[in-house]
Design a protein around this motif. Structure first.
Motif, PDB file in Angstrom:
ATOM      1  N   THR A  63       1.206  -1.246  -0.053  1.00  0.00           N
ATOM      2  CA  THR A  63       0.313   0.065   0.320  1.00  0.00           C
ATOM      3  C   THR A  63       0.719   1.399  -0.178  1.00  0.00           C
ATOM      4  O   THR A  63       1.495   1.079   0.725  1.00  0.00           O
ATOM      5  N   ASP A 107      -0.810   6.287  -3.001  1.00  0.00           N
ATOM      6  CA  ASP A 107      -2.646   5.971  -3.450  1.00  0.00           C
ATOM      7  C   ASP A 107      -2.788   4.603  -2.191  1.00  0.00           C
ATOM      8  O   ASP A 107      -2.462   3.349  -2.364  1.00  0.00           O
ATOM      9  N   ASP A 134      -6.173   4.069  -1.649  1.00  0.00           N
ATOM     10  CA  ASP A 134      -6.861   3.039  -1.917  1.00  0.00           C
ATOM     11  C   ASP A 134      -7.311   2.271  -2.582  1.00  0.00           C
ATOM     12  O   ASP A 134      -8.093   1.328  -3.551  1.00  0.00           O
ATOM     13  N   HIS A 135      -5.858   1.933  -3.465  1.00  0.00           N
ATOM     14  CA  HIS A 135      -5.051   0.648  -4.452  1.00  0.00           C
ATOM     15  C   HIS A 135      -4.707   0.564  -3.476  1.00  0.00           C
ATOM     16  O   HIS A 135      -3.156   0.197  -4.539  1.00  0.00           O
ATOM     17  N   VAL A 181      -1.745  -3.079  -4.168  1.00  0.00           N
ATOM     18  CA  VAL A 181      -0.920  -3.777  -4.950  1.00  0.00           C
ATOM     19  C   VAL A 181      -0.087  -5.272  -4.978  1.00  0.00           C
ATOM     20  O   VAL A 181       0.307  -5.148  -3.461  1.00  0.00           O
ATOM     21  N   GLU A 212       1.798  -2.770 -12.659  1.00  0.00           N
ATOM     22  CA  GLU A 212       2.032  -1.811 -11.699  1.00  0.00           C
ATOM     23  C   GLU A 212       3.153  -1.560 -11.781  1.00  0.00           C
ATOM     24  O   GLU A 212       2.787   0.087 -11.797  1.00  0.00           O
ATOM     25  N   ARG A 248       2.247   1.559 -14.730  1.00  0.00           N
ATOM     26  CA  ARG A 248       2.258   2.174 -14.292  1.00  0.00           C
ATOM     27  C   ARG A 248       2.783   3.517 -14.033  1.00  0.00           C
ATOM     28  O   ARG A 248       1.682   5.293 -13.635  1.00  0.00           O
ATOM     29  N   HIS A 259       3.767   4.320 -10.637  1.00  0.00           N
ATOM     30  CA  HIS A 259       3.537   5.078  -9.375  1.00  0.00           C
ATOM     31  C   HIS A 259       4.692   4.419  -7.811  1.00  0.00           C
ATOM     32  O   HIS A 259       4.430   4.964  -7.425  1.00  0.00           O
TER      33      HIS A 259
END
Length: 389
Positions: free
Chosen positions: A305, A309, A311-312, A314, A358, A361, A363
């Motif tokens: 986590t 971010d 709330d999303h 991985v 991921e 993306r 992040h």
């Protein structure tokens, strides 16, 4: 006898009748006692029921899931970042790279002034060409010396033949002189011719040996010249490498960061000019306490986590566990054998692999904080396979 009239006892909760105040205002009515509310009782019962239900749900979750999870917020995104630094020194001629921009493998990032290095390459090439000419000349000298050896050997054969002839003439003349058929002068002449032929043969043998020795000298000089040529070729390759090093190119695809170079700067070998973060090379290093490592094994699932971010989450995978605690690899590791000792729980880095999808993306940027939660129930098959190997 008349009995006294019966009066009912005054209840404790009844107040005496109110009387008017001295100022004439009416007195306040007596306070009524609180009564238990049925609504409050309902609320309390409902709250207790909710609390019990929540505790039951939490207990069930802990027993089935929570007790198998190990979590830490001491986790950070990492990456194998390349430092862009020159191999040679010089002035910066151009800087095509742009901070925080994406580059592909092989793209030109920085170019140094290469005029001095081009001159060095030309000089090295000229030396190699000169040495090639020297080697060719020595080869021709070797061929000429071989011819000289053949000539000396021919002269030796001629001298040997003359020696045999003069020796035969001397033998015949000596016999004739013994029988008085030849004069003493003829005998002396034959003897002198024989001795001269013997000396000529020795001289011819020496000439052959000298020619052969000169041939070996020429061969050695040629071998030395060829060895020198190898050194000059190595110097040429070094000069070419230095020339090529004036162009700094991206070793792989990634994003440029920490740019610290401008046109006109003078840089030395090894100076940091920029950093290159790989596209899909990020990972997470979770520093778990030593008391949490018991159930962690490679192959287990990890919920990651990001603070950026939350709330999303991985799902990653435990890749490996460090061979020692982090403090062992520090610059100044603690010396627990001296002074007062205070036990501190150590932390061991656990490398977590992030899915490629991921990473694409963008992040997971190096340095970001992560909360890592390992599910020790997962990865059982992978762990057993690793142990079997």
């Amino acid at each position: 006898m008349t009995s006294a009239p019966k009066t009912e006892p005054v209840r404790a909760f009844e107040a005496a009748p109110s009387e008017p105040r001295p100022d004439g205002t009416p007195a306040e009515a007596p306070a009524q006692p609180p009564k238990t509310s049925g609504r409050r009782r309902t609320i309390l019962v409902g709250a207790l029921a909710v609390a019990l239900a929540g505790a039951a749900v939490w207990g069930y979750h802990y027993w089935t899931v929570g007790r198998f999870q190990v979590s830490t917020d001491n986790a950070y995104v990492g990456a194998d970042i390349s430092i862009i630094a020159p191999k040679v020194s010089g002035y910066i001629a151009s800087v095509p790279l742009v901070a925080n921009s994406h580059v592909n493998a092989g793209d030109l990032l920085v170019k140094l002034d290469d005029r001095d290095y081009r001159v060095a390459v030309q000089q090295a090439k000229a030396k190699v060409d000169t040495q090639d000419t020297t080697i060719v000349r020595l080869g021709k000298q070797v061929e000429a010396q071989l011819a000289s050896i053949e000539q000396a050997q021919a002269q030796l054969q001629s001298a040997i033949a003359d020696e045999a002839r003069t020796a035969a003439d001397f033998t015949r003349t000596s016999k004739l002189a013994t029988n008085a058929f030849a004069s003493q002068q003829s005998l002396d002449t034959a003897r002198a011719d024989r001795d001269k032929a013997i000396a000529a043969t020795a001289s011819a043998r020496a000439a052959v040996s000298s020619a052969q020795a000169n041939l070996e000298v020429l061969k050695a000089e040629k071998a030395e010249a060829e060895s020198t040529r190898k050194e000059l070729v190595a110097a040429l390759e070094k000069a070419q490498l230095d020339l090529d090093a004036t162009e700094l190119r991206a070793p792989y695809s990634g994003i440029i960061g920490n740019k610290a170079v401008e046109v006109g700067d003078y840089v030395t070998a090894g100076k940091r000019l920029a950093a290159l973060v790989p596209d899909n090379g990020s990972y997470v290093d979770a520093n778990f306490k030593e008391t949490q490592l018991r159930g962690i094994k490679p192959g287990q699932k990890v919920e990651l986590t990001l603070d950026t971010d939350p709330d999303h989450p991985v799902i990653g995978t435990v890749d490996s566990i460090a061979p020692a605690a982090g403090q062992v690899f520090s610059l100044l590791p603690p010396e627990n054998a001296t002074g007062n000792f205070t036990k501190i729980v150590q932390r061991v880095p656990v490398r977590v692999r992030v899915p490629t999808a991921e990473l694409e993306r963008g992040h997971f940027r190096p340095g970001l904080s992560v909360i890592a939660t390992v599910d020790t129930r997962s990865g059982a098959e992978t762990s057993r396979t690793a142990e079997a190997r």
